[in-house]
Design an enzyme around this catalytic site. Structure first.
Site, PDB file in Angstrom:
ATOM      1  N   SER A 279     -15.465  -7.510 -31.148  1.00  0.00           N
ATOM      2  CA  SER A 279     -14.261  -6.949 -31.761  1.00  0.00           C
ATOM      3  C   SER A 279     -14.583  -5.612 -32.406  1.00  0.00           C
ATOM      4  CB  SER A 279     -13.713  -7.896 -32.827  1.00  0.00           C
ATOM      5  OG  SER A 279     -12.733  -7.202 -33.574  1.00  0.00           O
TER       6      SER A 279
ATOM      7  N   HIS B 192     -12.796  -6.406 -27.488  1.00  0.00           N
ATOM      8  CA  HIS B 192     -11.697  -7.098 -28.172  1.00  0.00           C
ATOM      9  C   HIS B 192     -11.022  -6.128 -29.136  1.00  0.00           C
ATOM     10  CE1 HIS B 192      -9.717 -10.792 -29.572  1.00  0.00           C
ATOM     11  NE2 HIS B 192      -9.893 -10.361 -30.820  1.00  0.00           N
TER      12      HIS B 192
ATOM     13  N   ASP C 204      -8.375  -5.675 -31.926  1.00  0.00           N
ATOM     14  CA  ASP C 204      -7.626  -6.409 -32.952  1.00  0.00           C
ATOM     15  C   ASP C 204      -6.584  -5.513 -33.608  1.00  0.00           C
ATOM     16  OD1 ASP C 204      -8.599  -9.103 -33.154  1.00  0.00           O
ATOM     17  OD2 ASP C 204     -10.497  -8.294 -33.904  1.00  0.00           O
TER      18      ASP C 204
ATOM     19  N   MET D 251      -3.427  -5.197 -36.130  1.00  0.00           N
ATOM     20  CA  MET D 251      -2.820  -5.896 -37.277  1.00  0.00           C
ATOM     21  C   MET D 251      -1.751  -5.024 -37.913  1.00  0.00           C
ATOM     22  SD  MET D 251      -6.296  -7.219 -39.074  1.00  0.00           S
ATOM     23  CE  MET D 251      -7.521  -8.145 -38.145  1.00  0.00           C
TER      24      MET D 251
ATOM     25  N   HIS E  68      -5.682  -8.244 -28.754  1.00  0.00           N
ATOM     26  CA  HIS E  68      -5.230  -9.347 -29.625  1.00  0.00           C
ATOM     27  C   HIS E  68      -4.233  -8.779 -30.628  1.00  0.00           C
ATOM     28  CE1 HIS E  68      -6.540 -12.502 -32.890  1.00  0.00           C
ATOM     29  NE2 HIS E  68      -5.313 -12.715 -32.454  1.00  0.00           N
TER      30      HIS E  68
ATOM     31  N   MET F  11      -1.924  -9.082 -33.565  1.00  0.00           N
ATOM     32  CA  MET F  11      -1.546  -9.867 -34.747  1.00  0.00           C
ATOM     33  C   MET F  11      -0.386  -9.147 -35.399  1.00  0.00           C
ATOM     34  SD  MET F  11      -5.421 -10.714 -35.892  1.00  0.00           S
ATOM     35  CE  MET F  11      -6.056  -9.397 -34.857  1.00  0.00           C
TER      36      MET F  11
ATOM     37  N   MET G 175      -7.858 -19.512 -32.805  1.00  0.00           N
ATOM     38  CA  MET G 175      -8.423 -18.822 -33.972  1.00  0.00           C
ATOM     39  C   MET G 175      -9.306 -19.786 -34.765  1.00  0.00           C
ATOM     40  SD  MET G 175      -7.488 -15.709 -33.798  1.00  0.00           S
ATOM     41  CE  MET G 175      -8.245 -15.197 -35.337  1.00  0.00           C
TER      42      MET G 175
ATOM     43  N   ASP H  54     -12.059 -17.138 -31.586  1.00  0.00           N
ATOM     44  CA  ASP H  54     -12.167 -15.887 -32.349  1.00  0.00           C
ATOM     45  C   ASP H  54     -12.288 -16.156 -33.841  1.00  0.00           C
ATOM     46  OD1 ASP H  54     -11.866 -13.336 -33.406  1.00  0.00           O
ATOM     47  OD2 ASP H  54      -9.878 -12.983 -32.560  1.00  0.00           O
TER      48      ASP H  54
HETATM   49  C1  DX5 Z   1      -9.576 -11.737 -37.158  1.00  0.00           C
HETATM   50  C2  DX5 Z   1      -9.832 -11.038 -35.860  1.00  0.00           C
HETATM   51  C3  DX5 Z   1     -11.193 -11.301 -35.296  1.00  0.00           C
HETATM   52  C4  DX5 Z   1     -12.289 -10.814 -36.166  1.00  0.00           C
HETATM   53  C5  DX5 Z   1     -13.617 -11.300 -35.668  1.00  0.00           C
HETATM   54  O1  DX5 Z   1      -8.264 -11.557 -37.535  1.00  0.00           O
HETATM   55  O2  DX5 Z   1      -8.905 -11.441 -34.895  1.00  0.00           O
HETATM   56  O3  DX5 Z   1     -11.303 -10.786 -33.988  1.00  0.00           O
HETATM   57  O4  DX5 Z   1     -12.319  -9.426 -36.272  1.00  0.00           O
HETATM   58  O5  DX5 Z   1     -14.599 -10.859 -36.562  1.00  0.00           O
HETATM   59  P1  DX5 Z   1     -15.800 -11.808 -36.981  1.00  0.00           P
HETATM   60  O6  DX5 Z   1     -16.544 -12.128 -35.734  1.00  0.00           O
HETATM   61  O7  DX5 Z   1     -16.563 -10.952 -37.935  1.00  0.00           O
HETATM   62  O8  DX5 Z   1     -15.207 -13.021 -37.617  1.00  0.00           O
HETATM   63 ZN    ZN Z   2      -9.219 -11.013 -32.688  1.00  0.00          ZN
END
Ligand code: DX5
Ligand code: ZN
Length: 214
Positions: free
Chosen positions: A7, A32, A34, A36, A65, A67, A136, A174
């Site tokens: 990620s 990956h 992420d 948000m 991903h 969110m 998750m 994840d």
């Molecule tokens: C959390 C994210 C993950 C996160 C993973 O909301 O979706 O992808 O960044 O990071 P680690 O591996 O540090 O938990």
């Molecule tokens: Zn993620």
């Protein structure tokens, strides 16, 4: 042997291109991404412009991903040549079946993710149409959290359903996964493992990647 998707949330954003270039030469399978929105999760990361700025250097496909609340508003923004999977949250969608159709309409593979408190059965109706299920193993929002083992039984649930019915989705997990605990999710049946801090903060990134996969 599982696949790995580091990620980029845990990369150094001041030198994101360098960090991405570094990990992509170390045997990874996906990047990956992420995203948000500060609404579905209590954190804001980055949007499509940042992802697109990586298109020139990325040699590894994106595993996006999202969110974000009502993700149907933004799917098109994440469709690039590098995009392989677009995953949205079950809890953030008004119309899950419609969402899967929309992603497929853009020629991309569709994933649905569930949070730690969401029971796996909620996806039963969609399993035949899904390319990916993202379980998750932390509350979405931040990297560097502790792995929650409630994810294990859900991975097993989806692996069992797939076997019984001949479904084609891959199972991704994840949050909080590192070289020490990765065996737990692999034994349960995970095909694709996300790791942020365990890769980007590792002294030896190649070793961390290899350990998580094998
Ligand atoms: C959390 C994210 C993950 C996160 C993973 O909301 O979706 O992808 O960044 O990071 P680690 O591996 O540090 O938990
Ligand atoms: Zn993620």
């Amino acid at each position: 042997m599982a696949k790995i998707a580091p990620s980029i949330l845990s990369a150094d954003f001041a030198k994101l291109g360098e960090d991405v270039d570094d990990v992509q030469s170390r045997g990874i399978d996906y990047l990956h991404i992420d995203v948000m929105d500060g609404s579905f999760v209590p954190n804001i990361s980055f949007g499509p412009a940042v992802m697109k700025s990586l298109n020139e250097i990325a040699k590894i496909p994106y595993d996006v991903h999202l969110m974000i609340q009502n993700p149907e508003r933004y799917i098109e923004e994440f469709v690039t040549e590098n995009t392989e999977f677009i995953t949205v949250h079950y809890e953030a969608c008004q119309d899950v079946a419609g969402m899967i159709e929309t992603i497929h309409g853009f020629g991309k593979k569709a994933g649905i993710s569930i949070k730690p408190g969401t029971p796996p059965e909620v996806l039963d109706d969609y399993l035949p149409d899904l390319d990916l299920i993202l379980v998750m193993s932390v509350e979405p929002g931040f990297g560097g959290q502790k792995f929650m083992d409630i994810s294990i039984s859900k991975i097993k649930y989806y692996a069992e359903k797939r076997k019984e019915n001949g479904y084609n989705y891959i199972i991704e997990v994840d949050g909080g996964i590192n070289p020490e605990n990765a065996y737990l999710v692999k034994e349960a049946g995970a095909d694709l493992i996300v790791a942020g801090s365990a890769v980007f903060n590792a002294k030896d990134r190649t070793y961390a990647i290899k350990k998580i996969k094998e």
